[in-house]
Design a protein around this motif. Structure first.
Motif, short mmCIF file in Angstrom:
data_model
loop_
_atom_site.label_atom_id
_atom_site.label_comp_id
_atom_site.label_asym_id
_atom_site.label_seq_id
_atom_site.Cartn_x
_atom_site.Cartn_y
_atom_site.Cartn_z
N THR A 104 33.58 35.60 38.25
CA THR A 104 34.24 36.22 37.11
C THR A 104 35.74 36.20 37.31
O THR A 104 36.24 36.62 38.36
CB THR A 104 33.78 37.68 36.92
N ASN A 105 36.45 35.70 36.30
CA ASN A 105 37.90 35.74 36.28
C ASN A 105 38.31 36.81 35.26
O ASN A 105 38.14 36.61 34.05
CB ASN A 105 38.47 34.38 35.87
N THR A 160 43.11 37.75 44.43
CA THR A 160 43.43 37.30 43.07
C THR A 160 42.78 38.17 42.00
O THR A 160 43.05 37.99 40.81
CB THR A 160 42.96 35.86 42.87
N GLY A 161 41.88 39.07 42.38
CA GLY A 161 41.16 39.88 41.41
C GLY A 161 39.89 39.22 40.92
O GLY A 161 39.11 39.85 40.18
N ASP A 162 39.64 37.96 41.29
CA ASP A 162 38.42 37.28 40.89
C ASP A 162 37.22 37.89 41.62
O ASP A 162 37.32 38.29 42.78
CB ASP A 162 38.49 35.78 41.20
N ASP A 163 36.11 37.96 40.92
CA ASP A 163 34.88 38.55 41.45
C ASP A 163 33.90 37.42 41.77
O ASP A 163 33.48 36.68 40.87
CB ASP A 163 34.28 39.50 40.41
N VAL A 164 33.56 37.29 43.04
CA VAL A 164 32.65 36.24 43.49
C VAL A 164 31.48 36.91 44.20
O VAL A 164 31.68 37.75 45.09
CB VAL A 164 33.35 35.24 44.44
N ARG A 165 30.27 36.54 43.82
CA ARG A 165 29.09 37.17 44.40
C ARG A 165 28.02 36.12 44.71
O ARG A 165 27.77 35.22 43.91
CB ARG A 165 28.48 38.20 43.44
#
Length: 801
Positions: free
Chosen positions: A507-508, A485-490
């Motif tokens: 981050t969306n 989806t392009g979302d950044d999860v850390r």
């Protein structure tokens, strides 16, 4: 000298296919599926299929169509393919058309049509279903690699033509891997219920290496220099990790172009490769490759002019921006660069459709090349469709939202290049290529966006080692493209002698489909500076973020953070006087309410591996709108890149920061800047800057001001790319200091000299099988007597998809 046998290049592939064809036993037309009994194998015929011919009949009216022999395919489906319906008058021509139409469906291995009375009789033999595809005899290439090449797959229909096409693909795959004598024999094993197993029997043959790479006619450049230019390399026992030392006719053709580029970029306008000959040794295990060349003379640029009939384009101004000047050494890549520059300038002026053609005039007597760039308005072309290929994980909308063109828009080269840059900036793709394909009309084009995905998740491990045995380990899991989806999860956890931290970040990048980046961070961190600065800090924090682009190259990020800090110092140590009083005064909890922004300008030519351009970053944070702490912190970074060649790239990065209290507040020790380690190679973490030099303490105090200039020069190492090793020289020069006067009052052992520090060294980057590894070897050139240094640092990370 070893005798050699001359082999003509064009005969290589046909001969390999001919050998393969000889191995096949031809079957009759009625036995396309094979005449062998069940569970036995039969070769697939390579004989051409006879042209279907219907029987000759007199014209008659068909009242009924009868289909016979079909098992899986519905009668109505077969009748729908026929160009004949009940009530039609048929003759031999119509029967022939019906016969060919059914053959073209690839559903049948045999078809018969006939007219009996007023009935049209259609007899069919259905093509079988492939149960499984098996590869036998392959050892040099894995079955998975071959399977990726062929188009036949289980549960698809068996057709002889598709099998033979896949045979050619497999032979070509082996040819590209250096095995030109590979033979592929397709066979089938018949199974019940009209199913077959397809078996590709592979005789790989020996790997043909390169005995020698010779050059004839070269005077200006030696054989050793030219061997570095061509991709084809001589075979040697120690070359375990290269595949360029086997014979590949396509690679030799590519080498001709590489030689042409090399010479024309050195001024040799007339250069040409007269011939490239590959000679096979008697043992048929290797080739000797010889390039015969005509170097010609060296030329310089003569008159360089721009001509255009377009009123809005000023030819004189365009000529000023050309990267070519009269008297410079002729280089073909300068021509390509000039065309790109003019195309971009025309696009920026509103001309999306321009045709730029360089015209050359060679002056043989004075060895100069006059170049005229003719600019004409090209035909208008519109984007009919945008196809996205190669994305197995990333969703199409994530890619489309980065494109600066939409279907129906006028084609614009500038916007296409910008779209390519934006896609690369995502960091999701190893390669991005946008090409034009002819559309359904002359004024329409199809854009094919071809991407090659790379690991966007990272399981990271970092380690640092200093001269006083400081060890820091970082473990983190991040996914920059969560579920495509392009979302950044850390999620990150850090444990070590200095830092422990756990945090979660989301981050969306396209909030509600808009060009708005939103996210949040929550976590807890603990920094144990007791061994370097005498205090321990714990922070519980939460941040919300929102960012958006101001223009094509500028991005603004805003954020709000609320944080509880707890600075602890061992009470007994303070009472005993074994920790500086300056540190002991910093004990206690405080609530920080902070709002800030970051402004980022990026003018690099490539966001991943820049060789030209610059970027700047400016950030400010204001604390005091609520909470217990008041300060204004400002930081700025600017970097510029200059590539002498693709391998020699110089980068200069300057960074600086200043933090000042307001409303009568001094800056707490945990809010000051600490430099060293990764931020200043050659010095330990918190190894430079203000320090209490009492022999019992030697504790770093941090600083309110810093400035650092870092220079890095990448170095060609001439190792094959697959080794994944690159090297660079670096130098760092800077300072740190300016602690509040109230902090230093009455503390004569506190040293706060804004002295110049400098270090230099070598960084080695290795893309190892375990992940990227970085080694820093440093030498300190300038320091204060109380600074703490280190000579070596190591870090690594492992990526996953």
């Amino acid at each position: 000298m070893m005798p050699i046998t001359r082999v003509k290049r064009p005969a290589l592939l046909p001969s390999a296919l001919f050998l393969a064809a000889l191995a096949f036993a031809p079957l009759s037309h009625a036995q396309t599926v094979g005449a062998a009994p069940a569970q036995s194998s039969a070769p697939v015929s390579t004989a051409p299929s006879p042209t279907p011919i219907a029987p000759a009949i007199q014209s008659s009216v068909v009242k009924r169509i009868v289909v016979e022999g079909n098992e899986r395919i519905e009668t109505a489906t077969i009748q729908s393919y026929l160009p004949i319906a009940p009530g039609d008058t048929v003759d031999s021509a119509k029967l022939n058309l019906a016969l060919k139409t059914l053959y073209r469906t690839d559903l049948f291995s045999d078809v018969r049509v006939d007219v009996q009375g007023d009935n049209l009789i259609v007899k069919v033999v259905e093509n079988p279903i492939i149960n499984q595809v098996i590869f036998e005899g392959n050892s040099a290439l894995s079955a998975d690699k071959i399977r990726d090449e062929v188009e036949i797959h289980p549960r698809s229909l068996f057709t002889r033509s598709r099998v033979l096409e896949d045979v050619q693909r497999i032979v070509e795959l082996y040819r590209r891997s250096g095995r030109i004598s590979a033979v592929v024999t397709p066979k089938i094993v018949q199974l019940p219920q009209k199913r077959v197993d397809l078996v590709f029997e592979i005789s790989e043959g020996p790997k043909t290496g390169i005995l020698r790479v010779n050059f004839l006619g070269n005077k200006e450049f030696g054989d050793a220099a030219l061997r570095d230019v061509v991709v084809t390399k001589e075979s040697a026992w120690y070359k375990f990790f290269t595949s360029n030392d086997n014979f590949d006719p396509d690679r030799i053709e590519y080498d001709r172009e590489q030689l042409r580029k090399y010479y024309t970029n050195k001024g040799y306008y007339d250069f040409r490769v007269v011939s490239s000959v590959a000679e096979l040794t008697p043992n048929q295990r290797s080739f000797a490759v010889t390039y015969t060349m005509d170097e010609g003379s060296k030329y310089k640029f003569g008159k360089v002019t721009v001509k255009t009939d377009l009123k809005k384009l000023n030819a004189s101004l365009l000529q000023l921006i050309l990267p070519i000047k009269e008297g410079q050494l002729y280089r073909s890549d300068k021509i390509e660069s000039a065309v790109d520059t003019l195309t971009f300038a025309a696009g920026a002026s509103g001309f999306a459709f321009v045709d730029i053609r360089p015209r050359y005039t060679a002056n043989r007597q004075n060895h100069t090349i006059d170049v005229v760039f003719e600019i004409k308005e090209g035909p208008r072309v519109y984007v009919e469709r945008i196809d996205i290929v190669g994305n197995t994980q990333t969703l199409d909308p994530v890619i489309r939202q980065e494109l600066r063109l939409a279907e129906g828009d006028a084609y614009n080269r500038v916007l296409v290049d910008r779209s390519k840059t934006e896609l690369r900036r995502l960091g999701f793709f190893k390669t991005v290529d946008i090409t034009q394909i002819a559309g359904s009309a002359p004024d329409k084009t199809i854009l094919q966006v071809k991407v090659q995905e790379q690991p966007t998740g990272e399981l990271s491990f970092g380690a640092g080692y200093s001269s006083v045995d400081r060890l820091l380990l970082d473990i983190g899991i991040s996914q920059k493209n969560f579920r495509g989806t392009g979302d950044d999860v850390r999620i990150r956890a850090s444990v070590g002698s200095l830092r422990q931290q756990i945090d979660f970040s989301y981050t969306n990048p396209r909030f509600q489909g808009r060009d708005l980046r939103v996210g949040y961070d929550i976590g807890y961190s603990r920094f144990d500076y007791t061994n370097v600065s005498g205090f321990d800090e714990g922070s519980l924090f939460a941040t919300v973020r929102a960012g958006f682009p101001l223009n094509v190259n500028t991005f603004l990020d805003t954020h709000y953070t609320i944080r509880e800090d707890d600075v602890t110092v061992d009470d007994s140590s303070c009472a005993a006087g074994v920790i500086s009083e300056v540190i002991c005064d910093q004990r206690g909890k405080s609530l920080v309410s902070e709002v800030g922004f970051t402004l980022f300008l990026d003018k690099r030519n490539d966001p991943i591996h820049p060789t030209r351009g610059f970027y700047t970053r400016f950030a400010q944070d204001l604390a005091g709108l609520g909470g217990d702490v008041r300060y204004l912190k400002t930081e700025a970074t600017a970097a510029t890149y200059y590539g002498f060649t693709p391998e020699w790239v110089l980068s200069v990065t300057g960074s600086g920061g200043y933090i000042a209290g307001w409303g009568g507040d001094n800056i707490r020790i945990n809010d000051r800047f600490f430099k060293g380690g990764d931020s200043f190679p050659g010095f330990q973490i918190a190894g430079l800057g203000p320090r209490d030099t009492n022999p019992s303490f030697q504790e770093a105090l941090g600083g309110n001001l810093y400035g650092i200039v870092a220079t890095e020069l990448s170095i060609p190492n001439h190792l094959p790319e697959q080794y994944g090793i690159r090297t660079s020289f670096f130098t760092d020069v800077g300072t740190l200091g300016l602690v509040d006067k109230d902090v230093k009052a009455g503390q004569p052992t506190v040293k706060d000299d804004l002295g110049l520090r400098a270090s230099a060294g070598i960084s080695v980057f290795w893309t190892s099988p375990l992940g990227p590894i970085r080694l820093d070897f440093s030498q300190v050139l300038a320091k204060e007597t109380y600074d703490k240094t280190e000579a070596f640092r190591f870090s690594t990370a492992t990526q996953f998809q």
